[in-house]
Write an enzyme that holds these catalytic residues in place. Structure first.
Site, PDB file in Angstrom:
ATOM      1  N   LYS A 171     -28.553 -57.064  -4.945  1.00  0.00           N
ATOM      2  CA  LYS A 171     -27.666 -57.897  -5.778  1.00  0.00           C
ATOM      3  C   LYS A 171     -26.418 -58.187  -4.952  1.00  0.00           C
ATOM      4  CE  LYS A 171     -24.077 -57.868  -8.120  1.00  0.00           C
ATOM      5  NZ  LYS A 171     -23.542 -59.213  -7.978  1.00  0.00           N
ATOM      6  N   SER A 174     -21.212 -62.205  -6.408  1.00  0.00           N
ATOM      7  CA  SER A 174     -21.393 -63.538  -7.003  1.00  0.00           C
ATOM      8  C   SER A 174     -20.655 -64.622  -6.215  1.00  0.00           C
ATOM      9  CB  SER A 174     -20.886 -63.534  -8.449  1.00  0.00           C
ATOM     10  OG  SER A 174     -21.681 -62.655  -9.199  1.00  0.00           O
ATOM     11  N   GLU A 246     -19.730 -47.016  -0.401  1.00  0.00           N
ATOM     12  CA  GLU A 246     -18.802 -47.461   0.655  1.00  0.00           C
ATOM     13  C   GLU A 246     -17.672 -48.181  -0.066  1.00  0.00           C
ATOM     14  OE1 GLU A 246     -18.907 -46.964   3.845  1.00  0.00           O
ATOM     15  OE2 GLU A 246     -20.883 -46.069   4.004  1.00  0.00           O
ATOM     16  N   LEU A 247     -16.533 -47.527  -0.176  1.00  0.00           N
ATOM     17  CA  LEU A 247     -15.491 -48.052  -1.074  1.00  0.00           C
ATOM     18  C   LEU A 247     -14.258 -48.523  -0.295  1.00  0.00           C
ATOM     19  CD1 LEU A 247     -15.982 -45.306  -3.817  1.00  0.00           C
ATOM     20  CD2 LEU A 247     -17.156 -47.504  -3.578  1.00  0.00           C
ATOM     21  N   CYS A 280     -12.652 -53.787   4.760  1.00  0.00           N
ATOM     22  CA  CYS A 280     -12.382 -52.426   4.273  1.00  0.00           C
ATOM     23  C   CYS A 280     -11.772 -51.566   5.365  1.00  0.00           C
ATOM     24  CB  CYS A 280     -13.675 -51.806   3.761  1.00  0.00           C
ATOM     25  SG  CYS A 280     -14.981 -51.898   4.979  1.00  0.00           S
ATOM     26  N   GLU A 377      -4.666 -51.364  -1.242  1.00  0.00           N
ATOM     27  CA  GLU A 377      -5.236 -52.335  -0.304  1.00  0.00           C
ATOM     28  C   GLU A 377      -4.665 -53.721  -0.594  1.00  0.00           C
ATOM     29  OE1 GLU A 377      -9.515 -51.802  -1.183  1.00  0.00           O
ATOM     30  OE2 GLU A 377      -9.853 -52.146   0.928  1.00  0.00           O
TER      31      GLU A 377
HETATM   32  P1  NAP Z   1     -16.207 -55.299  -6.102  1.00  0.00           P
HETATM   33  O1  NAP Z   1     -15.474 -56.143  -7.060  1.00  0.00           O
HETATM   34  O2  NAP Z   1     -16.284 -53.847  -6.367  1.00  0.00           O
HETATM   35  O3  NAP Z   1     -17.652 -55.955  -5.959  1.00  0.00           O
HETATM   36  C1  NAP Z   1     -18.631 -55.438  -5.106  1.00  0.00           C
HETATM   37  C2  NAP Z   1     -19.996 -55.671  -5.702  1.00  0.00           C
HETATM   38  O4  NAP Z   1     -20.090 -54.940  -6.924  1.00  0.00           O
HETATM   39  C3  NAP Z   1     -20.283 -57.126  -6.068  1.00  0.00           C
HETATM   40  O5  NAP Z   1     -21.645 -57.390  -5.847  1.00  0.00           O
HETATM   41  C4  NAP Z   1     -19.968 -57.160  -7.544  1.00  0.00           C
HETATM   42  O6  NAP Z   1     -20.647 -58.165  -8.249  1.00  0.00           O
HETATM   43  C5  NAP Z   1     -20.461 -55.795  -7.977  1.00  0.00           C
HETATM   44  N1  NAP Z   1     -19.887 -55.317  -9.231  1.00  0.00           N
HETATM   45  C6  NAP Z   1     -18.791 -55.760  -9.893  1.00  0.00           C
HETATM   46  N2  NAP Z   1     -18.627 -55.069 -11.053  1.00  0.00           N
HETATM   47  C7  NAP Z   1     -19.633 -54.170 -11.099  1.00  0.00           C
HETATM   48  C8  NAP Z   1     -20.006 -53.167 -12.038  1.00  0.00           C
HETATM   49  N3  NAP Z   1     -19.309 -52.938 -13.129  1.00  0.00           N
HETATM   50  N4  NAP Z   1     -21.089 -52.419 -11.767  1.00  0.00           N
HETATM   51  C9  NAP Z   1     -21.811 -52.625 -10.637  1.00  0.00           C
HETATM   52  N5  NAP Z   1     -21.521 -53.572  -9.729  1.00  0.00           N
HETATM   53  C10 NAP Z   1     -20.435 -54.316  -9.943  1.00  0.00           C
HETATM   54  O7  NAP Z   1     -15.606 -55.398  -4.627  1.00  0.00           O
HETATM   55  P2  NAP Z   1     -15.299 -56.722  -3.812  1.00  0.00           P
HETATM   56  O8  NAP Z   1     -14.069 -57.317  -4.369  1.00  0.00           O
HETATM   57  O9  NAP Z   1     -16.522 -57.559  -3.685  1.00  0.00           O
HETATM   58  O10 NAP Z   1     -15.042 -56.120  -2.360  1.00  0.00           O
HETATM   59  C11 NAP Z   1     -13.819 -55.682  -1.948  1.00  0.00           C
HETATM   60  C12 NAP Z   1     -13.757 -54.168  -1.975  1.00  0.00           C
HETATM   61  O11 NAP Z   1     -14.869 -53.621  -1.280  1.00  0.00           O
HETATM   62  C13 NAP Z   1     -12.543 -53.629  -1.254  1.00  0.00           C
HETATM   63  O12 NAP Z   1     -12.027 -52.549  -1.972  1.00  0.00           O
HETATM   64  C14 NAP Z   1     -13.105 -53.179   0.075  1.00  0.00           C
HETATM   65  O13 NAP Z   1     -12.343 -52.195   0.736  1.00  0.00           O
HETATM   66  C15 NAP Z   1     -14.437 -52.660  -0.330  1.00  0.00           C
HETATM   67  N6  NAP Z   1     -15.326 -52.644   0.820  1.00  0.00           N
HETATM   68  C16 NAP Z   1     -15.727 -51.445   1.312  1.00  0.00           C
HETATM   69  C17 NAP Z   1     -16.539 -51.406   2.444  1.00  0.00           C
HETATM   70  C18 NAP Z   1     -17.001 -50.107   3.025  1.00  0.00           C
HETATM   71  O14 NAP Z   1     -17.911 -50.145   3.849  1.00  0.00           O
HETATM   72  N7  NAP Z   1     -16.448 -48.976   2.660  1.00  0.00           N
HETATM   73  C19 NAP Z   1     -16.942 -52.591   3.043  1.00  0.00           C
HETATM   74  C20 NAP Z   1     -16.500 -53.795   2.502  1.00  0.00           C
HETATM   75  C21 NAP Z   1     -15.706 -53.803   1.378  1.00  0.00           C
HETATM   76  P3  NAP Z   1     -19.924 -59.544  -8.675  1.00  0.00           P
HETATM   77  O15 NAP Z   1     -19.526 -60.176  -7.412  1.00  0.00           O
HETATM   78  O16 NAP Z   1     -21.005 -60.239  -9.393  1.00  0.00           O
HETATM   79  O17 NAP Z   1     -18.757 -59.167  -9.530  1.00  0.00           O
END
Ligand code: NAP
Length: 475
Positions: A171, A174, A246-247, A280, A377
């Site tokens: 998944k 979006s 991975e957060l 990240c 962040e």
């Molecule tokens: P996000 O909002 O957490 O979204 C990540 C994924 O999770 C998307 O596919 C999103 O789907 C989905 N998602 C959203 N709500 C969910 C829920 N309630 N249950 C399950 N899945 C859900 O994060 P983002 O804004 O895309 O990415 C930025 C964050 O990711 C930053 O904090 C960054 O540091 C972190 N990150 C970490 C790493 C690492 O390797 N540690 C790498 C890259 C990014 P939708 O798009 O459909 O909402």
């Protein structure tokens, strides 16, 4: 405008409801992807489970050959996929091509690793017994990926899971599903058996709930925000479902007085401005030893001013737009908060007056510890810089964070480097290296940056069960 189908059990499937994909450089909708409801996700899990029975039985070598075929397809279509990444994410085209190169390397590295799911024999300590440690694939894996590196972070999950003998349902975020749809086409072209890899899209919460509740789904691997990671941890409790997480991160960069100044400035530039600061492992706090502080700032500002910001498809662009209006507003709030608390704005600081979510690359100096950007962040091209006096102070301030994904240091002192390796609380440490991530070494976070590791041998182990078999042989 193109509408992309999903990829379910070997078929490209179109549905009525779609998600619109916006180009952050133009704010225009340029594509759509079909979505699934929860029942369709349940069916995907069932099909994935059926496919698992035969996929797991293949030799690692045979699974690796499939991964290499996917890599061939991705390489063949690299220009098209790179343009899709730039269109949906905004990053400069050269960086999208770099993301594809790393994607291919992940696929090929795990293609080889597929042969190496080694167990071991442990010497017995009771007469008549023998002990084997065997590794078996965990089963159906659900992968949830973010928008910032939309292809490579998905493949960082898919490649090792498939190599291990698991089947995968992806998944994607979006905001950036197009490159995932193109990847599904590459999988189809590589002729993987039906159901081994599937692509779903739609309501994240609904899809994730099915992954959490369905006992046939054996693992969820997630990259995204710490906030959503915590929701998954709560949701996983019912079935004690294994999670890899991975957060978020909040990387420090430490520049010591013995550093090569040019290398340190280059390192700060790449760790801060690559992917428009939406990484990240992006640096969020740059600590510079006082004797070098003003010199570093002068060079860093000069180089930052020279970065061209614009549509990632334009030539020479180094910094693209932010992903959306919300991301841009958050960055502006962080800048405003820091300057109100006394930080000096050395360059940038404003939205660029053109269509799209563009922010001027920004440097803030003397940022106080209580500024929001020093703990949260920013996920934008905003660099807070602060002076420090001693090694202990630098280490203490670096570790003063709920996150622990990556950290960087610039120094030529070996003794200091070893102290940093041992004391910095981060899963990845770059010493005189602003781009430490590589297919063959583990990647992941400590503290609230996550659970588990991707890449390297640890990356495949995350999709294997470890079983102890005790054989009563009487010999
Ligand atoms: P996000 O909002 O957490 O979204 C990540 C994924 O999770 C998307 O596919 C999103 O789907 C989905 N998602 C959203 N709500 C969910 C829920 N309630 N249950 C399950 N899945 C859900 O994060 P983002 O804004 O895309 O990415 C930025 C964050 O990711 C930053 O904090 C960054 O540091 C972190 N990150 C970490 C790493 C690492 O390797 N540690 C790498 C890259 C990014 P939708 O798009 O459909 O909402």
């Amino acid at each position: 405008m193109k509408t992309y189908p999903l990829y379910l059990n070997g078929q490209f499937v179109r549905t009525q409801k779609t998600i619109r994909v916006v180009n952050p450089s133009t704010t225009e909708v340029f594509a759509e992807i079909c979505t699934v409801d929860r029942a369709a996700v349940a069916q995907a899990v069932k099909d994935s489970h059926a496919a698992f029975q035969t996929w797991r039985a293949l030799t690692g070598k045979a699974r690796g050959a499939f991964l290499n075929k996917i890599a061939d397809e991705v390489e063949k279509r690299r220009d098209e996929i790179a343009r899709a990444i730039t269109s949906e994410n905004g990053k400069p085209l050269a960086q999208s091509l770099g993301e594809i190169a790393m994607t291919v390397d992940h696929l090929r590295w795990f293609a080889e690793e597929a042969r190496r799911a080694y167990g071991r024999i442990v010497p017995h300590q009771t007469d008549g017994k023998r002990h084997l440690i065997v590794k078996t694939p965990i089963g159906v894996v659900a992968a949830i990926s973010p928008w910032n590196f939309p292809l490579v972070l998905a493949v960082r999950k898919i490649a090792p899971a498939l190599a291990a003998g698991c089947t995968v349902i992806l998944k994607p975020a979006s905001a950036t599903p197009v490159c995932a749809a193109l990847f599904a086409e590459c999988v189809a072209e590589a002729k993987l058996p039906n159901g081994v890899f599937q692509l779903v899209a739609g309501s994240a919460r609904e899809i994730a709930q099915e992954f959490l509740d369905n006992p046939l789904c054996r693992k969820i691997t997630f990259t995204g925000s710490t906030e959503v990671g915590k929701e998954l941890i709560r949701g996983a409790a019912n079935q004690v479902k294994p999670l890899s997480l991975e957060l978020g991160g909040h990387a420090p960069v430490l520049v010591f007085e013995d550093a090569d100044l040019d290398a340190a400035v280059e390192g700060a530039l790449i760790t801060k401005f690559r992917n428009t600061g939406q990484s990240c492992i992006a640096s969020n706090r740059i600590f510079v030893q006082r004797s070098l502080y003003e010199k570093f700032l002068a060079k860093f500002v000069e180089k930052t001013r020279a970065l061209k910001t614009g549509d990632g498809l334009e030539d020479g662009v180094a910094v693209g737009p932010l992903i959306n209006e919300e991301g841009l507003n958050k960055a502006l709030e962080h800048i405003n908060d820091a300057t109100k608390r006394g930080a000096r704005l050395l360059c940038g600081g404003k939205r660029i007056a053109r269509k799209g979510f563009f922010l001027e690359p920004t440097i803030l100096a003397d940022v106080p510890a209580d500024a929001v950007c020093m703990s949260e962040e920013t996920f934008a091209p905003v660099a807070p810089v602060v002076a420090f006096d001693t090694d202990d102070e630098a280490i203490e301030r670096s570790n003063h964070s709920q996150f622990g994904l990556s950290a960087y240091a610039f120094t030529r002192d070996l003794k200091r480097s070893f102290r940093l390796m041992e004391l910095l609380e981060a899963g990845t440490i770059g010493i005189n290296d602003g781009v430490p991530t590589t297919s063959n070494c583990p990647f992941g976070g400590v503290k609230q940056s996550g659970w588990g590791r991707e890449l390297g041998v640890e990356g495949m182990d995350a999709f294997l069960e470890t079983k102890h078999v005790s054989l009563g042989l009487g010999i």
